[in-house]
Design a protein around this motif. Sequence first.
Motif, PDB file in Angstrom:
ATOM      1  N   GLU A 155       0.827  -1.203   0.000  1.00  0.00           N
ATOM      2  CA  GLU A 155       0.000   0.000   0.000  1.00  0.00           C
ATOM      3  C   GLU A 155       0.859   1.250   0.000  1.00  0.00           C
ATOM      4  N   ASP A 156       1.939   1.234   0.755  1.00  0.00           N
ATOM      5  CA  ASP A 156       2.848   2.380   0.772  1.00  0.00           C
ATOM      6  C   ASP A 156       3.342   2.700  -0.635  1.00  0.00           C
ATOM      7  N   ARG A 157       3.726   1.670  -1.361  1.00  0.00           N
ATOM      8  CA  ARG A 157       4.259   1.881  -2.704  1.00  0.00           C
ATOM      9  C   ARG A 157       3.164   2.290  -3.685  1.00  0.00           C
TER      10      ARG A 157
ATOM     11  N   ALA B  40      -4.804   9.468  -3.781  1.00  0.00           N
ATOM     12  CA  ALA B  40      -4.100   8.776  -2.695  1.00  0.00           C
ATOM     13  C   ALA B  40      -4.517   9.325  -1.333  1.00  0.00           C
ATOM     14  N   ALA B  41      -4.701  10.643  -1.265  1.00  0.00           N
ATOM     15  CA  ALA B  41      -5.135  11.267  -0.005  1.00  0.00           C
ATOM     16  C   ALA B  41      -6.528  10.791   0.384  1.00  0.00           C
ATOM     17  N   HIS B  42      -7.434  10.716  -0.588  1.00  0.00           N
ATOM     18  CA  HIS B  42      -8.789  10.213  -0.308  1.00  0.00           C
ATOM     19  C   HIS B  42      -8.741   8.755   0.129  1.00  0.00           C
ATOM     20  N   TYR B  43      -7.875   7.971  -0.491  1.00  0.00           N
ATOM     21  CA  TYR B  43      -7.753   6.549  -0.122  1.00  0.00           C
ATOM     22  C   TYR B  43      -7.308   6.417   1.334  1.00  0.00           C
ATOM     23  N   ARG B  44      -6.304   7.216   1.717  1.00  0.00           N
ATOM     24  CA  ARG B  44      -5.803   7.148   3.092  1.00  0.00           C
ATOM     25  C   ARG B  44      -6.890   7.489   4.110  1.00  0.00           C
ATOM     26  N   ARG B  45      -7.799   8.370   3.735  1.00  0.00           N
ATOM     27  CA  ARG B  45      -8.849   8.795   4.658  1.00  0.00           C
ATOM     28  C   ARG B  45     -10.112   7.947   4.545  1.00  0.00           C
TER      29      ARG B  45
END
Length: 519
Positions: A149-151, A171-176
């Motif tokens: 996931e980090d990559r 990516a920001a939306h995915y993290r949240r």
Amino acid sequence: MNFRLQTRPFFICLCLILAFMVSPAGAGNLAVIHEVVTESQEGASSIIIRLIGHPAFKVIPIEEKQMLIAFKDTEFSGDIRVPETFAGDELIEDLKLEHKPCKVSCLVVKLGKPYADIKCGIKEVNGGLHIEIKSKAGDVKPEEIVGIEDRLLKVESKAASADAVLFTEAAAHYRRGKWEKATRILRKIIECYPGSAYLEQAYFLLAKSFHRMFDEEVSRHLIDITSLYQDAISKFPESDYVADAMVSIGNCYFQVKNYYEALAYYNAVLKKNKKGPAVPEALFQRGRVLVFLKKPTEAVSSFEELERRNPGTELATRGKLEKAKALFDMKAFKRCLATLQEIMAEKPGEVYKTPELLLYAGYSYYELGQLKEARDTLTAVLNYFPKMKSNHIVLTKIADTYSEEGVKSKACKLYRLAVRMYPGSEGALISLLRLADESEKAIPGNDRSRDGMLITGKTAREIYEDIVEKHPDSPLFDLVMLKLAILHHKNKDYDQSIATLQKLLAKHPQTPLKEEIKV
């Protein structure tokens, strides 16, 4: 093991720490937090909390990737400003505001990596309280599943092209956890930027986002989810993300209980990949599938291989627990208990977070005849996890330990308690059967007794008939019918005994109690 009554240690710790702080603010003056911002540098992140007043505060580590910043005599302003996303921050993943009793306000900080150091203090330049968090060097091991996931979410820091900006936002939306927004943006990248440097990541992240969005409804969206993973694999067959995508497809089939299909995907990953970030999860999930397929010996081997390759990791610990459960199913109670004790020795705090640790330890002690240890351990389960769904069985098993020791009065008190606390549950029905049994033993040839009558006001026969009438779908139905037939036979009511057995066979002709019925 010697366990005492405990409440969640985390909140007690918080209350005690704050109770002994001396706040400069007066008792009637509340400090007010009006803004929270973050700053990121290589290997470190800072949280700046701007507030009015000088409250006492404490930074409390909870886990390797989570911490709590607690303020006494403090409230959040009505228009408090906090970051909406943490794009570009390599350490902070999320930040939540929480109100606690006694005028305590908290910031719960979730990190993407374990931290090595925390420094806090007032800085004159920008004002406010600065909390600096430094990550551990080399904290992510090569085979940790989190690496994928980090990559997938990685964005080049200097990238400023339109597709890079879009991917950063996705990516920001995915993290949240905003899967729908992430999915919409990723589809746009795939459609509008076919030459994008982020196209490969977009394909695989789209499948993951869509999967997460319908994680609770996989059976309804199985074809759509697996098709997105297959599209990504077909588009980039040599990608480093293929193994992870195949594990995810296997997880989808696992979730809909298509265990053989799930096993095929996990085996394919393990056959093609001797190492890599997807291998630990493939080993873990393969073990779980084999348990469901009634192959506990093979499951244990899979969990042991996971532990050998990834010692000390969170997934290896989870694998150890699953291994212990498989050993319990194999009736290897000593090995099960030894495995559980290893986990508790390595990570003592797990007993407060994972009820199955103490639960299976207690049951193993019981099966090994170590009744006091079983009772102490199962009592700890009730103390630490008072809302656990299976507590009706746990309480009944504690009562059984007293019954096995011959302390019938204590056993009966706990059986009655189980009936009162968990009416209609399996534990309550077992407890009623135990009370009925004690009733018959107390006065041979008579189904009335003080112990049996105290809780229900009914005879043993009436208890059995009640269960048959009110719980015809209970897994205990056949046993209750057999007991009722035996009771009729003891009371020389042979016709009623035969009729009861005929009724049982008519309802469940393949009952596992057929041999007992013949006798």
